[in-house]
Design an enzyme around this catalytic site. Sequence first.
Site, short mmCIF file in Angstrom:
data_model
loop_
_atom_site.label_atom_id
_atom_site.label_comp_id
_atom_site.label_asym_id
_atom_site.label_seq_id
_atom_site.Cartn_x
_atom_site.Cartn_y
_atom_site.Cartn_z
N CYS A 139 90.87 34.31 -32.79
CA CYS A 139 92.21 34.74 -32.26
C CYS A 139 92.41 34.67 -30.88
O CYS A 139 91.53 35.29 -30.13
CB CYS A 139 92.65 35.76 -33.10
SG CYS A 139 94.20 36.46 -32.42
N CYS B 257 93.51 38.49 -29.89
CA CYS B 257 92.57 39.71 -30.17
C CYS B 257 91.10 39.42 -30.21
O CYS B 257 89.93 40.15 -29.96
CB CYS B 257 92.84 40.50 -31.35
SG CYS B 257 92.31 39.84 -32.81
N CYS C 16 96.05 42.36 -35.91
CA CYS C 16 95.76 41.66 -34.48
C CYS C 16 96.02 42.70 -33.48
O CYS C 16 95.47 43.00 -32.56
CB CYS C 16 96.55 40.57 -34.45
SG CYS C 16 96.37 39.69 -32.78
#
Lengths: 307, 371, 203
Positions: free
Chosen positions: A257, A260, A288
């Site tokens: 991601c 994050c 997240c």
Amino acid sequence: MAISNQSEKAGNSTETPEILEGYNFAYLDDQTKRMIRRAILKAVAIPGYQVPFGSREMPLPFGWGTGGIQITASIIGKDDILKVIDQGADDTTNAINIRNFFGKTAGIETTEKTTEATVIQTRHRIPENPLSAKQILVYQVPIPEPLRWLEQRESETRKMHALAEYGVMHVGLYENIAHFGRVTTSYNYPVQVNDRYIMSPSPIPKFDNPKMDKMPALQLFGAGREKRIYAVPPFTKVKSLDFEDHPFAIESWEESCALCGSSNSFLDEVIIDDEGSRMFVCSDSNFCREETEKIKDGPVTSSGETL
Amino acid sequence: MYVAVKGGESAIKNSQELLAEERRGDKNVKELTLDQIQNQLSLSLDRVMAEASLYDRELAALAVKQSCGDLVEAIFLLRAYRTTLPRFGTTVPIETANMSIRRRISATFKDLPGGQVLGPSFDYTHRLLDFSLAANGDVPEAMEADGTVDRNMPRVTDLLNNEGLIEEETAEDDNEPFDLTRESLKFPADRPARLQNLARGDEGFLLALAYSTQRGWGRNHPFAGEIRMGELSIEFIPDELGFSIEIGEITITECQMINQFKGSSDIPAQFTRGYGLSFGHNERKTMAMGIVDRALRTRELDEHVQAPAQDEEFVLSHSCNVEASGFVQHLKLPHYVDFQSELVTVRALRGEANIDKTNIVKPISDIAATE
Amino acid sequence: MSINKHVIDDLPTGKAFNNPSHDSQSVFRQILKSMAEPGSILTINAQLVPPHPLSIATAAICLSLFDFETNLWIETSLKTHEVIKYLKFHTGLKIADKPKKASFCILGTSIPSLDEFCAGTADYPENSSTLIIQTDEISTRAQLQFEGPGIKTNRYVSVGSINKGFWSDREELQSLFPRGLDLVFTQNNKMISVPRTTKIDVL
């Protein structure tokens, strides 16, 4: 006929929606709730079996979560804390609309925090945080019949379920393997519940299927347009269909991601320029944000939205 | 810099306000009143009330106004309102033979007791745009009938029944009829369930199905035995009184189709029936309903299901436009998660097939064939 | 005046929910939890005064779930005039003359043969009776071992002394799954549910 001037209230722009006067708590009348509650109890008693129920027209269109809404409306009480997600996110239009609907008609507390919620209504995802025995997960289901694509007739699929004659499903998956070298079903991947009923997990990505197995939370499924309710009790075996030589496997990404840094959550792909450059971000917006907050020095502002 | 897309409460609110603005249109033009809609768009109301299963002209007018004239949306609004209403009880069944008739025609007999009453209809107009309406032309007063319409208007099918020429219509059993608004449809569905479904079914869908039978897809040789439209009073028996009281009057259209005869060595030949009934003045809908009702009677009449209009699961599962409209349009909702899953799968398949990115994309079936 | 007297005579004794809508909801959530977690002992907190011999839990379940669409069969020993008046008045339910015709049955611990009840069909297994069984004991005394959906490993409970043969009859019935009977045992304000999927060993 009294047409009241409710329109006067429109246009009021507060963050928490005003409670709508003149409607029942959580919209549905008590008789409808009782009918739905009786169906839910049967669904829980017969895991994975689709119980027909007298689904009502709701003020949101069929196909937009009316089954989930009717279940939520029938189970929630004043002390519940509701979370609504669509595609894993709390801030998609459908999720906001449904959350506001309950805010307006039940005046209950809502939250975006997965761990805080007592009831979570979802479309297309299971939250990344493990759920607890104190929670109920309500799925919005478009087509509850897992055999529908192989046999259109309800009169036929009903017989197949009654006799646990699921050969057609295995043949279907096997033909898929013969054609593509693997099972290409990537969402709404069929499962078998407690070694008996084959069930549609709703269009969640198969990534989420393993979370259903022996989940401590009660899972309720509502299909409003198709007028079916089904359930998986806590700690119940939920197995994704597969073959010995082609075991069930979930999606994985080489990327992490971009917000994050998580490498084990379901990622949405976002196209960010005209050249088609892509980045990947968590589909579970709450997960997240919480992960991002853990990395205090990360390249993210405090709101968790901007990079 | 990346900013996550926020559906956003304010974006939703703005959209709602834009809709309200569009609904109102140019503010220099006078706003439509519910009275105007009720009086001048009466057939819109009739369709909305029929498919919403709620007879209330004022609310139907409001729904038409609120939906900017989108009748399927108006039907949805009224249906959603209907479900919030408590049920006090059931009225006495209506008896259409007692209708106070405004229009009654039969295509099967040139003349019959009560005669042909043309009443208001587009049927005898030339479909020429009437520019006098654009100029707010006044309407000449319609001539009053000399003498009242004959009160004795037996239904054509009752006349045939006297001779035993048409099948009797009797209840299949004494049980309370199935209630589509409270239970989920089960298959095989009996006739009361089917008729309830068709009565609130989408007019366009039923029209197309009826038409398909006429072109041979499940032909059932219909004759329009009778179409009658008029007013009926609605009666209710309150528990505490024990006798019926009139609670209102509604407009009803009824169509009795007379269809292909049946018979065998045991039973002499008899015509069969198809039945259509609708709130309001709604001839296209009731005729289509009558034809489709007859088409769906395959089981009772020992016919084979050969065409879509005869297939009850197909017809009854797809007749509701509130359901259909919602589900077709739900594709507007985000599906990024499922699409992402498909992307992962398709990329993996292409990877396995060693396809270079610069290659022209081949259909998936070709990819599999090269494996 | 005779009309008024008639009306008063028809009013049931006892006390129902203070707030029918919210109390029904909270009782339902207890029933749901109970059915989803077979063998868990749940308590009903509603301030009810049901007519004898209905237990608080039985009455709460009835008031929460029943209405004019419900057919209830009551076993003779529990079927007093006051019980019927109370349940009819507060729920509008219909009394069934045979257990087979009922979607819910209220029973004591002397339970008729399970063939007497409607176990649904394989096509529509939900068209089956839920039996509410009033018993003399609901405790964590290890009389029965529960296993199955809703149970992480197993649970040990006692639901009092049910007539002989009941548990073995039930086990036999389980071979007909998805047909089956779902049970709710009540005592005072406590309940334990046993859906048709729960495997029970009598210890």
